[in-house]
Design an enzyme around this catalytic site. Structure first.
Site, PDB file in Angstrom:
ATOM      1  N   LYS A 119      47.662 -15.300 -37.802  1.00  0.00           N
ATOM      2  CA  LYS A 119      47.975 -13.903 -38.113  1.00  0.00           C
ATOM      3  C   LYS A 119      48.657 -13.861 -39.465  1.00  0.00           C
ATOM      4  CE  LYS A 119      47.430  -9.942 -35.996  1.00  0.00           C
ATOM      5  NZ  LYS A 119      46.378  -9.600 -35.026  1.00  0.00           N
TER       6      LYS A 119
HETATM    7  P1  NAD Z   1      45.437   1.163 -37.269  1.00  0.00           P
HETATM    8  O1  NAD Z   1      46.323   0.967 -38.428  1.00  0.00           O
HETATM    9  O2  NAD Z   1      44.010   1.495 -37.520  1.00  0.00           O
HETATM   10  O3  NAD Z   1      46.031   2.293 -36.300  1.00  0.00           O
HETATM   11  C1  NAD Z   1      47.313   2.209 -35.772  1.00  0.00           C
HETATM   12  C2  NAD Z   1      47.638   3.504 -35.058  1.00  0.00           C
HETATM   13  O4  NAD Z   1      48.934   3.393 -34.463  1.00  0.00           O
HETATM   14  C3  NAD Z   1      47.707   4.717 -35.996  1.00  0.00           C
HETATM   15  O5  NAD Z   1      47.199   5.843 -35.334  1.00  0.00           O
HETATM   16  C4  NAD Z   1      49.212   4.869 -36.240  1.00  0.00           C
HETATM   17  O6  NAD Z   1      49.576   6.184 -36.599  1.00  0.00           O
HETATM   18  C5  NAD Z   1      49.742   4.485 -34.873  1.00  0.00           C
HETATM   19  N1  NAD Z   1      51.130   4.077 -34.895  1.00  0.00           N
HETATM   20  C6  NAD Z   1      51.779   3.317 -35.801  1.00  0.00           C
HETATM   21  N2  NAD Z   1      53.073   3.213 -35.489  1.00  0.00           N
HETATM   22  C7  NAD Z   1      53.259   3.918 -34.363  1.00  0.00           C
HETATM   23  C8  NAD Z   1      54.371   4.214 -33.559  1.00  0.00           C
HETATM   24  N3  NAD Z   1      55.586   3.740 -33.864  1.00  0.00           N
HETATM   25  N4  NAD Z   1      54.189   4.977 -32.442  1.00  0.00           N
HETATM   26  C9  NAD Z   1      52.963   5.446 -32.154  1.00  0.00           C
HETATM   27  N5  NAD Z   1      51.869   5.206 -32.874  1.00  0.00           N
HETATM   28  C10 NAD Z   1      52.022   4.460 -33.957  1.00  0.00           C
HETATM   29  O7  NAD Z   1      45.563  -0.180 -36.391  1.00  0.00           O
HETATM   30  P2  NAD Z   1      44.528  -0.756 -35.339  1.00  0.00           P
HETATM   31  O8  NAD Z   1      43.644  -1.709 -36.062  1.00  0.00           O
HETATM   32  O9  NAD Z   1      43.951   0.356 -34.552  1.00  0.00           O
HETATM   33  O10 NAD Z   1      45.492  -1.652 -34.434  1.00  0.00           O
HETATM   34  C11 NAD Z   1      46.220  -1.103 -33.351  1.00  0.00           C
HETATM   35  C12 NAD Z   1      46.659  -2.212 -32.411  1.00  0.00           C
HETATM   36  O11 NAD Z   1      45.497  -2.916 -31.954  1.00  0.00           O
HETATM   37  C13 NAD Z   1      47.562  -3.274 -33.021  1.00  0.00           C
HETATM   38  O12 NAD Z   1      48.441  -3.738 -32.020  1.00  0.00           O
HETATM   39  C14 NAD Z   1      46.598  -4.386 -33.386  1.00  0.00           C
HETATM   40  O13 NAD Z   1      47.239  -5.639 -33.459  1.00  0.00           O
HETATM   41  C15 NAD Z   1      45.637  -4.298 -32.222  1.00  0.00           C
HETATM   42  N6  NAD Z   1      44.316  -4.879 -32.482  1.00  0.00           N
HETATM   43  C16 NAD Z   1      43.530  -4.441 -33.500  1.00  0.00           C
HETATM   44  C17 NAD Z   1      42.269  -4.987 -33.672  1.00  0.00           C
HETATM   45  C18 NAD Z   1      41.312  -4.489 -34.727  1.00  0.00           C
HETATM   46  O14 NAD Z   1      40.144  -4.921 -34.720  1.00  0.00           O
HETATM   47  N7  NAD Z   1      41.703  -3.606 -35.612  1.00  0.00           N
HETATM   48  C19 NAD Z   1      41.813  -6.008 -32.812  1.00  0.00           C
HETATM   49  C20 NAD Z   1      42.646  -6.424 -31.766  1.00  0.00           C
HETATM   50  C21 NAD Z   1      43.879  -5.849 -31.619  1.00  0.00           C
END
Ligand code: NAD
Length: 426
Positions: A119
């Protein structure tokens, strides 16, 4: 490079558990005890392989210089090159990156793709930075960590606040150092070697495990009420996919707060509202709701899809959903996990629920290495096969050993990594 964190002997879980590293340590310990892993293997598997901390000086648009702090941590490469996203967030810490890197090791092992776990993260607030500042930050960070990256070493991907554009800058910067290397990073735009279906993959994978668990519980997704915290890549794509399956999305939130409608939120109309206002808040026919209240909504399925540690000992008793599908990484503290288990809430763990993204990243990497492109239908079908298979394995183990799905997932994954380490020789 900083030395690896000191290995520790298994200890009872401290309370309260709020540090993401404590969550992975606790999950690891529970599974290692169950598997009867010896002390040496515990040490080996719980210690990060390599940690790189970099200072990243960036000239901001106003002419001033700011030095950002960045990390890239490779937890384990026993089963293949390290794999994992890069996060841009003001709350990034070395412990968070360590925990997320370890979770990637177990995730790639659980879905049985030939990768280890890594990561990266930069302490920054991308919401206040211009595109040009983000590009300079990404390029400088990449130039500082490229020595430990590579298609057969460590392959980054998107995470919170990083996207296909950020992956393109990483690809371009890495290629400037090493020659044209599309397989050095995944989550790229399709025009530059990205895979069809990657953008939606994590959210689609979430919907697949929700469909499977609901089927097992004898309650189809059709008509089920769903609340989603986080409406970025993962949350919004999970919402669309579950809505397509007939799920009623009653609550959605992002960093600014949430919206609620008992009748269900029209995602198409929300999209129009969001394009016009830049926000989900204020969408007609919905009531405002806080992020805290969203987690406690009465609903069938709760999907945390934002940050870690949001379900903790202070709110776990108040969660009313009967199923939690962990789309975010490490959203549930160890103590909260115990409370939810005791209350009979079914928790589908993160290492399973959100593995669709890294699975399609694996397909992207494979396509780049072979210099060919798969059709989207093939990407989706192969991802679904892997997700359903992993889900079945976890469920079977959890039922046969009468343990939670999380304990079962960790046991399967740790067994595979331990076997690889043993075969390769320590
Ligand atoms: P992103 O940046 O596209 O979206 C994140 C979302 O969370 C946004 O809507 C943001 O406004 C919201 N957010 C941020 N801080 C917040 C808070 N304090 N309270 C409520 N909402 C909040 O990110 P993503 O890629 O969708 O990732 C989201 C989660 O999924 C993370 O935990 C990430 O590690 C996990 N994840 C992502 C992927 C991927 O392919 N992108 C894969 C596996 C896991």
């Amino acid at each position: 490079m900083t030395p690896a964190a000191p290995a520790t002997e298994p200890q009872p879980a401290p309370a309260p558990i709020e540090n993401p590293r404590d969550i992975t340590a606790y999950n690891f310990r529970v599974a290692a005890d169950r598997l009867g892993l010896d002390t040496e293997m515990r040490m080996l598997l719980s210690t990060p392989f390599r940690e790189l901390r970099v200072e990243v000086p960036v000239r901001l648009d106003d002419g001033s210089l700011k030095v950002f702090l960045g990390y890239r941590i490779q937890h384990n490469g026993g089963r293949g090159p390290a794999k994992g996203g890069i996060r841009y967030h003001p709350a990034v810490t070395v412990d968070e990156v360590r925990a997320l890197a370890e979770a990637m090791t177990w995730k790639t092992a659980l879905v049985n793709i030939p990768f280890g776990g890594a990561k990266g993260g930069i302490v920054c607030d991308p919401l206040t930075m211009s595109q040009r500042e983000l590009e300079r930050l990404t390029r400088r960070y990449t130039s500082r960590i490229q020595v430990i990256l590579g298609p057969f070493r460590d392959i980054p991907a998107p995470d919170m606040n990083t996207n296909a554009q950020v992956m393109t800058w990483i690809f371009d910067e890495y290629s400037a150092h090493h020659g044209y290397t599309p397989a050095c990073v995944t989550g790229k735009p399709v025009e530059l070697g990205g895979s069809l279906g990657r953008e939606q993959a994590t959210g689609n994978g979430v919907s697949i495990v929700v469909r499977e668990i609901m089927r097992e519980l004898g309650r189809p997704v059709e008509g089920a009420t769903v609340a989603i915290q986080g409406f970025g890549n993962v949350g919004s794509n999970a919402a669309v996919a579950l809505n397509r399956m007939g799920g009623r999305i009653i609550g959605i939130s992002d960093v600014y707060g949430g919206i609620f409608s008992a009748k269900g939120i029209s995602l198409d109309e929300l999209d129009v509202h969001r394009k016009a206002t830049g926000k989900i808040q204020g969408f007609a026919g919905t009531q405002p709701i806080s992020n805290e209240d969203l987690l406690e909504l009465k609903c069938d399925v709760l999907i945390p899809a934002a940050l870690e540690c949001v379900i903790h000992r202070r709110n776990a008793e108040r969660v009313q959903a009967s199923v939690i599908a962990e789309a975010a990484n490490l959203p549930t503290t160890a103590e909260a996990g115990e409370i939810l288990d005791r209350r009979g809430v079914v928790v589908v763990p993160d290492v399973l629920t959100n593995a669709g993204g890294v699975t399609v990243s694996y397909f992207e990497w494979t396509q780049n290495l072979q210099q060919l492109f798969w059709e989207e239908s093939r990407v989706n079908a192969e991802m679904e096969k892997i997700m359903v298979n992993a889900f079945r394995n976890v469920l079977t183990r959890s039922r046969s050993e009468k343990i939670s799905m999380r304990a079962a997932a960790y046991a399967i994954a740790i067994e595979r990594v331990a076997r690889a380490e043993k075969l390769r020789g320590i």
